[in-house]
Each structure stands twice: as C-alpha cells, then as structure tokens.
Enzyme design. Structure first.
Site, PDB file in Angstrom:
ATOM      1  N   THR A   1       0.775  -0.934  -0.154  1.00 53.12           N
ATOM      2  CA  THR A   1       0.057   0.098  -0.160  1.00 53.12           C
ATOM      3  C   THR A   1       0.684   1.311  -0.050  1.00 53.12           C
ATOM      4  OG1 THR A   1      -0.145   0.230   2.230  1.00 53.12           O
ATOM      5  CG2 THR A   1      -1.665  -1.272   1.459  1.00 53.12           C
ATOM      6  N   ASP A   2       0.331   2.200  -0.415  1.00 53.21           N
ATOM      7  CA  ASP A   2       0.894   3.539  -0.081  1.00 53.21           C
ATOM      8  C   ASP A   2       0.749   3.785   1.442  1.00 53.21           C
ATOM      9  OD1 ASP A   2       2.266   5.957  -0.410  1.00 53.21           O
ATOM     10  OD2 ASP A   2       1.062   6.481  -1.977  1.00 53.21           O
ATOM     11  N   TYR A   3       1.170   4.855   1.849  1.00 51.79           N
ATOM     12  CA  TYR A   3       1.495   5.340   3.236  1.00 51.79           C
ATOM     13  C   TYR A   3       0.031   5.609   3.907  1.00 51.79           C
ATOM     14  CZ  TYR A   3       4.182   7.763   7.240  1.00 51.79           C
ATOM     15  OH  TYR A   3       4.855   8.213   8.096  1.00 51.79           O
ATOM     16  N   THR A   4      -0.106   4.312   4.892  1.00 49.84           N
ATOM     17  CA  THR A   4      -1.344   4.463   5.847  1.00 49.84           C
ATOM     18  C   THR A   4      -2.655   4.228   4.751  1.00 49.84           C
ATOM     19  OG1 THR A   4      -1.671   6.667   6.012  1.00 49.84           O
ATOM     20  CG2 THR A   4      -0.226   5.652   7.682  1.00 49.84           C
ATOM     21  N   ALA A   5      -2.246   3.894   3.701  1.00 47.75           N
ATOM     22  CA  ALA A   5      -3.775   3.657   2.643  1.00 47.75           C
ATOM     23  C   ALA A   5      -4.758   2.907   3.226  1.00 47.75           C
ATOM     24  CB  ALA A   5      -3.338   3.339   1.432  1.00 47.75           C
TER      25      ALA A   5
END
Length: 764
Positions: free
Chosen positions: A287-291
């Site tokens: 995932t992207d950051y905290t997605a």
C-alpha cells in the site's frame, strides 16, 4: 553460538532445495518452494509480521536497541523498513533481524529513490521531456548503483500515473499526459533499477505506483476522488502500469483514490482480476503510506474491516498503518479470511527477498567502501550535468537572444538564482543540498575571472508569507527577503542598467510541486510577474529561466519576454547544466511531455482529445454554438511535443510505402528532416495516428512512435517508421483489444500540433 537460519533448518528437516538465488525479475516462481520451506517454520504472528512495513523514524543510531520497531523486529513482526539511510544504520538494524529474531529472516530496506539517490537527476517530468529512453534508463541505473551500495534494496519508483491536470502537484513525479510515452518511460525505469538479474548487488527492486488512476484526482487536488469509465482506464491510464509489469517490475504500490467506488487498496477487481489475472503480475503489492487506515475515512469500515478487505483484494504489505499487524489474527479467528491468504501474501514477500539475495547474504547491500566510491562521485555528477541539458525545453527565442556570448554583461535576477537547495526539486530525499549547484554558481564556474555579472534577488517566491512557509519545507528554504516588493524591484532594475542581457531566474520553489502541493493558480506568482514586467520595461533583452515542476500559465511572459528556457528542476548539477544551455555549449532539444495551457480555465487540456459533434472549424477562434470559449482560443499555449532549438529543422513531404493495406501488412512511413540552421542540434521526430472511424469514438491523434536524431548544419536525414496493425489497436466497448479496418491518418512532425498528414485505407 551461531544462529541456525531458516534455510539451514529446512535442510535439517529434509527439505532439500537449491541455494542458488540468481533471479530474473519475471522468475518469482522458482523461489516458491524456498519460501514455503520458511513458511512451514513460521508462527501466524511471524507470517503477519512479514506483511508489516513501518517507517523508520524512531530508530536511531545505537541503533535499534530501544524502539517499538526494534522490539517488533526481534519478535519477527516487521518485513521491511523505509527511510533509513547509511550503511551503518542499516547493517545494525539488519543484524537485529537476522541474529536476534527467532527465524532470522532479513528485512527489506526501501527509500523513495525517485530521480536519483545523492546524485540527483532532473525531476521525472523533466526527464520525460528528453524523449531519450537510454538516458532515462541510465538515470535509474546510476541511482540503483548508489542506493544499493548504501543499504537500500527497494525503491518506490517509477510513478507512472498519467495526468492531464497541472494543478495536481505530483505531475512533477510522473511522465506527463501520454500513455505511449509514459509506457516507454515506465519500462526504461524498471529496466534501469532492476537490470536483468535482481541477484546482482548493484540492482534494486522497483515499485511501480500508484495503481491506479491517481493522476486523475478531481480538481487536481491530491488524494481526491477519481471516477472514470473503464474505456478510459484501459485506453489511457492503464498502459504505463501494464508496461512496467511486462518489464518485470517486482512490486506495485496501491493508490490512495477509489476506483469504481472502492478504494484501490480494497479493490479486488483492480489488484487481482486486472493486475494478476489479466497482466500476470507475480510480484507483491504494497500500500501507499497508511492507505489501509485511510479507507475508514472513505467510509468502508473500521480498521479491522478494511484490513481484511485489503488482504482479500490482493494487498500483501501494509505501509506504516499496522492494520495487518494488529487485526488480521482476529479476522482469521472470526472466519473473515483464511490462513492461506496470509500465507500467500507472506510468500510473495519472502520470494522478493530471495530474488534480492538477502537469504544468501543479508548484508549484501551494505558495502561501505563501494558507497564511498560511487555515491555523489565526480563521474556521476558529470553524467547528471550532461543528462540535465537534454531535458531543457526552449519555449521561445525571439530574435535569437539565445545562446549568449560568454563576453556578455549579464544581470542575474530572481528568487531562484542563488538557491542551490531548490535545484534538485521535489522528492530528493537523499540529496546533498549543500553541494547542489545554483544558477549563480554555474555562471561563475563558466565565466571564471572573466565574469561580468551583477545580481539582485528582485522578488520573493510569492508575496504571501504564509503561503511561502507552506512550500519552504524538507530542507529547501526559500530565503524570504524582508524588504518590500518595490525595494527589491528597484534594486533589480538598478543592477540591470549596464548589462547587455538580463537573465531572470523565476518560477516555482521545489516544493510548490510534488505530493500534497496542489495549486488552483498556476500562473507565475504575482511577485515574480511584477518583477518581469519591470525588467522587460528596461528595454534590455530578457531571458526567462523557468524553474517549475508542472506546466504553468505564462501567457504574459510568452507575449513579452523574448527568450524562455524551461529548465524544470534539473538536479544536483542544475546550475552548470543550465549555463551549458544558455551559452550554447549544449543546444536545447527537450520536447514537452505535458501541454501548457493558456490559463487554468482550459484544464484539462491535452493533445489526444476526442472530437465533439460541434467542433470549431480549423483556424477560427470563436463561432456561436460550437465547442469553444468566449475569451480565449481552444489552443494551448504550448502543445504536447513542443520544443524549439537554436537551429531550425525543416520537414519534407511524408512518404508512405502504400495507401491501401490488408491484414498484417507493414506500412513504411518516412520523412526527410533537414537542419537548416547554423548549429548542430537534436530533433525528436514524432509519429501520430488517427483512427478516423471506429466502433467507439477515437482520439484526434495518438502518439505511436518517435525518434531522436542528431543533425549537423545543412545535414538531411530520412526518418523511417514501421506501422503494423498492433499500432492501431485499442480497447473497444467490450474491452477487447482489437484493431478495426478503415481509414487512418498518418502524421509526422516536430510536435503534436505541427504535423504533415496522409491517409491510408487498411482492411482486414
């Protein structure tokens, strides 16, 4: 006492498997048995731990002795880390993983190596304007050499999101508006990072992002909603991602936005049906950051719910949010997912570690002596300088103001003239800003003791101090001047009095584009526009050196400033490279990878648009009840593919081998290009095709090929393209990838708006 590694334990248990880890990016399947031998030894907690990717902000030199992340590493609850820099730190943290955890599984170490490691190359949008695939691949290769010696084995690059909205700040990190050019660049970047064999220690794992459609966020506002038809997805936005997969990219990052009403990180159609089943992707998805956590704000459920949805969709690794780490076991106990699903995600991450050779040598990327030799080396810096010159786009050169003579008296003016920290541009997280070369430095370096240069700041980046504070971050100060705008302009005019030419270094600060840097106003800031007006009013020739991470609306400058050189953000060696261009040591050859609008009201504006049922007749500005504006023409300020040179190129007649073809025949299209000017130069010859009648409406033209050629003054070269039915294919209404018989227009020229055209009939 020597620790027993997982592989050694496997052999003790009789699981005899080859220890060879030579790996081609496509060949993940050969490591499946090895990964399974480790999974058989793992607890559920350890399996889930491999899916956890925290940021390393709380790990300090000493190194990982007293942090929450360190304790998780010892407990086998971390699969990788990102944003740790230096061999010393990474070696110490890796030691904790392989010597103090139960199974000794090594960690992945990642960083945003976007357009260079410490040696910074031009921002990706600038690199795209070189239209030089060998150059672009080389930048990724050099970045991989530097990063891999300093402990990094994984980069979150390339970003291949197509975007047609320059309000979106992350256009600086992509390759522009065109799916064909973007696909070529995606493959070049992946090849540069990964090479042909990931087991080689000077390669790193690539991660294509952001899957999918992130560049189409509504209103150009970062992280915003995306909504589009599947036809547009497949024909315009998907191709660069697919090209990266076909090049063997080892990992894919999810996008923040939703797709068809489901956030990408929970979208099984996207992550499994398209990515794995249609495109045969065999790497892992992060995932992207905290997605995952952010899907609760989207309205998809609490953290436990969205974490389970992400795993079920096909996500393998959770960046930062720890939703997998803290909730998957509970969801498993509740029967909401299976252990097989956890095993499969864990397996993919272990396979990547095998591909990278980490099980053979966990410290293989920690090569301090090599790092000292290659990182920010004079050889790499020289290459960065030469590469930067290929990305500059000459937008205007009235009366041949450029190139300048080295005995010219120069007044250097502008808020970006002496700002070395802003030269590398956005996403330059490992850069050595203090060693970057400013434009002022470059002029002094070029002219030495003979330099006749006066300098004045002239203006602040923007008039609003609060706005400026939002863009002077990440170690890139803007050096705001406390004087009034009038005082600074007066000084600039004064230092220009005895000059032969004024060089105005204006535009955006580096972090006015990039992530979370959307703008509703893409004009040159008012403070700098006033400065330009005063400089032009002196009657001296003005050269506008434009620093930007996006297309800007510079209509006034185009009308009043005689010469405009767009240099984007050119990297560590920006100042020297720009000086090479200004003095003609290098002839600018860049071509725009993204359209420049006349004003923000034209957005989205892009060359490969479709026709309307009421098109404006060619050559007209306005006609009532036609598709047009009352206040400006439909035309862009500068079209896609546009860029001038210090010389001129004349195109001859387009020659076709046939005008009637059948089936899988190949069409030969050729054109003579002559350098009719006084300088040697490079020209990007561009091939466009229009499918005139289709089962669905088709774009007015689509880029299908290009060649960058070099010509001496007076030299003529015949440029040839081969066109086959594969070049005519598109996704039809049923999402079948087909070509349809009929009339096609073949176009060749120096930019998307200036082409010569011939028609052919192609039957099946």
């Amino acid at each position: 006492m020597k620790r027993i590694t997982p592989l050694a334990q496997s052999l003790v248990l009789g699981l005899t498997i080859s220890l060879s880890t030579s790996a081609q990016p496509h060949q993940a399947s050969q490591f499946r048995a090895k990964a399974d031998s480790i999974i058989a030894l793992m607890t559920l907690e350890e399996k889930i731990g491999q899916l956890n990717l925290p940021a390393a902000g709380d790990i300090t030199t000493g190194q990982a002795a007293s942090s929450n992340i360190a304790e998780n590493i010892k407990a086998g609850k971390v699969g990788g880390l990102f944003n740790v820099k230096s061999v010393e730190k990474i070696r110490d943290i890796q030691r904790v993983a392989v010597e103090e955890s139960r199974l000794g599984i090594p960690l992945l170490f990642a960083m945003d190596v976007i357009h260079g490691y410490e040696t910074m190359f031009p921002i990706p949008l600038g690199l795209a304007c070189s239209w030089d695939m060998e150059l672009i691949e080389r930048t990724a290769r050099l970045a991989a050499e530097e990063a891999s010696s300093d402990g990094i084995c994984w980069t979150f690059s390339p970003m291949v999101d197509i975007s047609r909205d320059p309000r979106w700040g992350r256009v600086s990190e992509g390759s522009g508006e065109d799916p064909y050019l973007g696909s070529q660049i995606a493959q070049s970047m992946v090849n540069g990072y990964q090479g042909g064999d990931l087991s080689q220690p000077n390669t790193i794992l690539s991660c294509v992002k952001h899957f999918a459609l992130y560049g189409a966020s509504e209103a150009g506002r970062d992280y915003n909603t995306v909504d589009m038809s599947r036809l547009k997805m497949y024909n315009t936005f998907f191709p660069p991602y697919q090209a990266a997969v076909e090049a063997g990219v080892g990992s894919v990052m999810t996008a923040f936005n939703e797709v068809d009403g489901i956030p990408a990180s929970a979208n099984r159609w996207l992550m499994t049906d398209v990515l794995r089943n249609q495109w045969d992707f065999d790497g892992f998805v992060v995932t992207d950051y905290t997605a995952i956590n952010e899907m609760t704000a989207h309205g998809l459920g609490d953290l436990k719910t969205v974490s389970a949805k992400a795993l079920q969709a096909g996500v393998d690794m959770d960046m930062v949010g720890e939703g997998f780490l803290t909730t998957l076991q509970e969801s498993l106990n509740e029967g909401k997912l299976s252990e097989d699903q956890i095993d499969e995600a864990c397996r993919r991450i272990l396979i990547a570690k095998f591909q990278l050779g980490l099980f053979d040598d966990p410290y293989r990327y920690c090569r301090a002596e090599e790092a000292e030799e290659v990182i920010f080396s004079s050889e790499h810096r020289q290459e960065a300088r030469e590469m930067a010159t290929q990305t500059f786009v000459l937008l205007k050169n009235e009366n041949n103001v450029l190139p300048l003579s080295k005995d010219t008296k120069i007044a250097l003016v502008g808020p970006l003239a002496k700002n070395r920290e802003n030269m590398p541009g956005t996403w330059s997280v490992a850069a050595n800003f203090s060693e970057s070369v400013s434009l002022y430095d470059g002029l002094i370096n070029a002219l030495g003791d003979n330099a006749t240069i006066t300098y004045a700041r002239g203006a602040n980046i923007v008039e609003d101090a609060l706005l400026e504070s939002r863009v002077s971050i990440f170690g890139k100060p803007t050096y705001r001047d406390s004087r009034s705008a009038e005082e600074m302009i007066e000084e600039a005019v004064e230092v220009s009095k005895d000059a032969d030419v004024i060089v105005a270094a204006v535009g955006e600060a580096a972090e006015m584009s990039g992530e979370s840097s959307s703008r509703t106003d893409i004009n040159l800031p008012t403070s700098q526009r006033k400065l330009l007006e005063a400089l032009v009013a002196t009657g001296k020739p003005v050269v506008m050196v434009l620093f930007t991470g996006r297309p800007l609306s510079i209509t006034w400058a185009n009308e009043h400033v005689p010469a405009i050189l767009n240099v984007w953000f050119a990297g560590s060696e920006a100042g020297d490279a720009i000086t090479d261009g200004l003095f003609g040591d290098v002839n600018p050859s860049g071509k725009l990878a993204m359209t420049f609008p006349q004003n923000v009201g034209q957005i989205p504006i892009y060359y490969n648009h479709k026709n309307t049922g009421r098109p404006l007749p060619e050559g007209q500005w306005f006609q009532k009840f036609r598709s047009n504006y009352l206040d400006v023409t439909n035309e862009p300020l500068y079209p896609f593919g546009y860029g001038l040179s210090y010389t001129t190129f004349d195109y001859g007649e387009l020659q076709l081998s046939k005008t009637s073809l059948t089936g899988n025949e190949t069409l030969q299209a050729s054109i003579e290009v002559t350098n009719s000017g006084e300088y040697s130069g490079q020209e990007v010859v561009q091939l466009y095709i229009r499918d005139v009648v289709g089962s669905i409406t088709r774009p007015m033209k689509e880029l299908k090929g290009f060649q960058k050629i070099s010509l001496a003054p007076g030299e003529t070269q015949t440029v040839r393209f081969e066109i086959t039915p594969d070049d005519l294919k598109f996704y039809n209404y049923d999402l079948d990838y087909v070509w349809e018989p009929g009339e096609f227009e073949i176009m060749i020229g120096g930019n998307s708006a200036d082409v010569t055209t011939q028609a052919v009939q192609w039957s099946k």
